[in-house]
Design an enzyme around this catalytic site. Sequence first.
Site, PDB file in Angstrom:
ATOM      1  N   HIS A  84      -1.952   3.201  -6.121  1.00  0.00           N
ATOM      2  CA  HIS A  84      -2.473   2.078  -5.656  1.00  0.00           C
ATOM      3  C   HIS A  84      -2.784   0.854  -6.908  1.00  0.00           C
ATOM      4  CE1 HIS A  84      -5.110  -0.834  -3.323  1.00  0.00           C
ATOM      5  NE2 HIS A  84      -6.142  -0.749  -4.359  1.00  0.00           N
ATOM      6  N   ARG A 128      -0.062  -1.547  -6.871  1.00  0.00           N
ATOM      7  CA  ARG A 128      -0.411  -2.785  -5.967  1.00  0.00           C
ATOM      8  C   ARG A 128      -1.532  -3.679  -6.566  1.00  0.00           C
ATOM      9  NH1 ARG A 128      -1.233  -4.182  -0.531  1.00  0.00           N
ATOM     10  NH2 ARG A 128      -3.362  -4.606  -0.080  1.00  0.00           N
ATOM     11  N   ARG A 175       0.796  -1.115  -0.070  1.00  0.00           N
ATOM     12  CA  ARG A 175      -0.051  -0.102  -0.017  1.00  0.00           C
ATOM     13  C   ARG A 175       0.857   1.312   0.137  1.00  0.00           C
ATOM     14  NH1 ARG A 175      -2.089  -3.389   4.064  1.00  0.00           N
ATOM     15  NH2 ARG A 175      -4.454  -4.109   3.324  1.00  0.00           N
ATOM     16  N   TYR A 184      -9.752  -9.384  -6.747  1.00  0.00           N
ATOM     17  CA  TYR A 184      -8.722  -9.469  -7.848  1.00  0.00           C
ATOM     18  C   TYR A 184      -8.984 -10.351  -8.782  1.00  0.00           C
ATOM     19  CZ  TYR A 184      -6.413  -6.053  -4.893  1.00  0.00           C
ATOM     20  OH  TYR A 184      -5.893  -5.008  -4.067  1.00  0.00           O
TER      21      TYR A 184
END
Length: 390
Positions: A333, A336, A240, A368
């Site tokens: 982000h 990530r 993060r 995801y």
Amino acid sequence: MTGKNSQNARGARRSSAVTTQGEMAIPADDGVAGQSEGYSTAGQGRPAGRAARDAAAPQKKTKTADGDTTEAGAAVVDRSPLFIEAFLTWMAVQKGASEATQKAYAVDLGQLAEFLRSQGVSLGQPQTVTRRHIQSFLAWLFRKGDAKSSMSRKLAAARSFFRFQQRGGRVAENVAAQVRNPRQEKRHPRALNVDETFALLDTTKGPTGGSGPVSGSAEEERVLRRDLALAELLYGSGLRISEALGLDVDDVQLASRVLRVMGKGSKERLSPLSDTSHESLKRWLEERPLLALPEEPALFVGTRGGRLNRREAARIVERLCQRAGLTFTVSPHSLRHSFATHLLEAGADMRSVQELLGHQRLTTTQRYTQVSLESLMQTYDQAHPRALKK
């Protein structure tokens, strides 16, 4: 001095004292403006008729909803800030909430407290707040144009606040928990494909986006090494942005190729370093002493030598996108997000990805999977002969 003259002198002193008292501004009683203690402000030293009798009469006492006793007509002090501060302290000490979470909850609860004041109730008297008040707050946010994700976050802050009050016995029920979240739009951060990611992290481009070896002033190359080291960590280790910016130099163990990362809820984990992350960090650590202040422990520092902030980190990723020649920009982000998506597309185990991302719940990681499935279906629709072409 004769007895008669002595009496006249004493009378003059008494008269002078009364006149002086009548000319003084008497402090307001308990914050009630214009109240006096039986004397007018005209300087005559005589009781001010009915106003004096009212002032001399005992004041009526009233009880507020939280048990405080105030005099009639006195303004009730709003204790919302004290209640919010106590809640945030509990969040920090007992729940291990991060500084970013505390700041967000402080802003959200402050906005809720301001709205409730306009409704005649207060967070300082949480038992006076009802479910209708919370629903009205969300309706007001909607009319104001707030995003549904922002509304859900503010509702989550209210739920946590009233849960804390319920545990303390100040309210019988959590009225915010009785309100449903607004229906969310299914939006995901844009995930870069592998080619776009490699272009973003390519070290053979110049600082201004030109091709060829890195060239520029020493300061430009130093800043570029920092930018690439940060981007490599976000993608190579799936950190993060708050975790990456919170790293200190002592958290980096180059020999072991791991990082000591402090995640959400002050939960510490070890995160592996990829080969490219290892090399990028090594190059940045060689240049860091020339940029950082002498006593600064932060791994990533700004041009003034202090710890890098989130806004500058977002600008760094934006500059790297421009340097790579991408026609769009992404947020930190998104790197990530790309890390997790690429691992799952390559067949990585869901539990392993969960550990790498520092997710507390597997359902968070499963989002995801949905992105990967959507990408797979899009590829199928475009390539399969029997698929319906769009």
